[in-house]
Motif scaffolding. Sequence first.
Motif, PDB file in Angstrom:
ATOM      1  N   GLY A  26      55.052  37.217  -2.245  1.00 24.21           N
ATOM      2  CA  GLY A  26      53.716  37.748  -2.528  1.00 24.21           C
ATOM      3  C   GLY A  26      53.280  38.001  -4.041  1.00 24.21           C
ATOM      4  O   GLY A  26      54.140  37.229  -4.934  1.00 24.21           O
ATOM      5  N   GLU A  27      52.194  38.757  -4.380  1.00 22.38           N
ATOM      6  CA  GLU A  27      51.773  38.922  -5.789  1.00 22.38           C
ATOM      7  C   GLU A  27      52.683  39.766  -6.472  1.00 22.38           C
ATOM      8  O   GLU A  27      52.961  41.045  -6.122  1.00 22.38           O
ATOM      9  N   ALA A  28      53.371  39.230  -7.700  1.00 23.70           N
ATOM     10  CA  ALA A  28      54.282  40.212  -8.140  1.00 23.70           C
ATOM     11  C   ALA A  28      53.669  40.986  -9.409  1.00 23.70           C
ATOM     12  O   ALA A  28      52.940  40.558 -10.260  1.00 23.70           O
ATOM     13  N   THR A  29      54.009  42.308  -9.364  1.00 23.56           N
ATOM     14  CA  THR A  29      53.566  43.137 -10.583  1.00 23.56           C
ATOM     15  C   THR A  29      54.841  44.160 -10.711  1.00 23.56           C
ATOM     16  O   THR A  29      55.845  43.841 -10.053  1.00 23.56           O
ATOM     17  N   SER A  30      54.890  44.630 -11.822  1.00 20.29           N
ATOM     18  CA  SER A  30      56.198  45.521 -12.430  1.00 20.29           C
ATOM     19  C   SER A  30      56.446  46.497 -11.227  1.00 20.29           C
ATOM     20  O   SER A  30      57.499  46.667 -10.898  1.00 20.29           O
ATOM     21  N   GLU A  31      55.541  47.308 -10.758  1.00 20.24           N
ATOM     22  CA  GLU A  31      55.640  48.347  -9.867  1.00 20.24           C
ATOM     23  C   GLU A  31      56.425  47.584  -8.408  1.00 20.24           C
ATOM     24  O   GLU A  31      57.183  48.163  -7.826  1.00 20.24           O
ATOM     25  N   ARG A  32      55.774  46.555  -7.873  1.00 19.16           N
ATOM     26  CA  ARG A  32      56.409  45.951  -6.690  1.00 19.16           C
ATOM     27  C   ARG A  32      57.688  45.283  -7.028  1.00 19.16           C
ATOM     28  O   ARG A  32      58.385  45.350  -6.186  1.00 19.16           O
ATOM     29  N   LEU A  33      57.693  44.715  -8.155  1.00 20.92           N
ATOM     30  CA  LEU A  33      59.128  44.339  -8.416  1.00 20.92           C
ATOM     31  C   LEU A  33      60.286  45.059  -8.343  1.00 20.92           C
ATOM     32  O   LEU A  33      61.393  44.885  -7.899  1.00 20.92           O
ATOM     33  N   LYS A  34      60.093  46.217  -9.011  1.00 19.86           N
ATOM     34  CA  LYS A  34      60.913  47.285  -9.411  1.00 19.86           C
ATOM     35  C   LYS A  34      61.184  47.869  -7.787  1.00 19.86           C
ATOM     36  O   LYS A  34      62.525  48.236  -7.540  1.00 19.86           O
TER      37      LYS A  34
END
Length: 350
Positions: A238-246
């Motif tokens: 899905g769509e990667a953001t810093s919050e999601r990746l962490k």
Amino acid sequence: MTLERIVFSVNGAPLPHTSAALDQSAEETTRTAQFDIAWTGAGIPCAPDDEATITVSGALWGTGYVRDVRPGHDENSRTYSVSFVSRSCDATECSIDHPTGLKRDADLGDIAREFDVLGVGVEVKAKTIKKAVHKVRPGETLFETLETDARAQGVLIHDSPEGKLVLADKPEGRHAGALLRGVNIKRASGSLSGATSFSSVKVRGQASIGVSASALRAEAEARGTARRRRPLIVPFEGEATSERLKKRATWEAKRASGEGVTCQITVAGFRDQGGQLWKANWLVEVDDDWLGISQDMVIASLTLSQDGSGGTTAKLSLKDPRALGGDNPRGKSNSAWAAPGSTDADYREG
């Protein structure tokens, strides 16, 4: 110990049984049960898909359907084995038939409720991140359309006694008393494996918009429990953001470690010291020096069994609470039982 009365009702009528085994897991969407039915009537006692409920001494344990009926006999006797499945099975087996297959500006709970077209029901106990657009792939089940985002956000999907889906991101309660060697533990065993333990877990992903490093080469890294270099790289769904990746990296490190480290404890009866039925995704204190455990553990799964003589036992499969999203138990266990700590993952742009 109080004798428990398990009642297996099909189409509103109790079916007598000689043995029962009730299975529940925080890591499975559907609870199940197995009964040996004492049937003396004509034909079979019930049929697949008949509506069914299970109660334990009056408390609702499961709501669902007859799944399998297996009759058999010899010259002088007959047997009927009947299995039960939670109504949440429809969320794992049936495709979503939705007018648009599209939901905008929604968190995981919103998505679950929107695409619960069969009315299974949803209980949301986890706080999740909203996404701009969620689109169902043709043929997906409700579980399949939720599972990718649930995995990315550290959310467990299991069921309730009413047969609804439950979205949870940490242990949901605490059992009274403790499991103690020499006191109430009848049998105990452990399984510790390094096969799913890694020194680091890196999650790499991309955003759909932009050409910057943060859009194309984003990465989060969480520490694992392996004592030698054993890296794991996971592509982000899905769509990667810093919050999601962490969050994904931290969850993957905990779950991977927890997969290989479990203990199984059998106790007499179905209840804790406060009279509560044992429940998956609940905490309990464990003190067993022969296994090297002295800390809170979380019940990942359990089986409640009763035989024809009325004997009742609970077999509990337990993990470090961090393996299911809980906090550091800060006990005195051997370090081999530990899951990674709750420190946040590191984020970097490539």
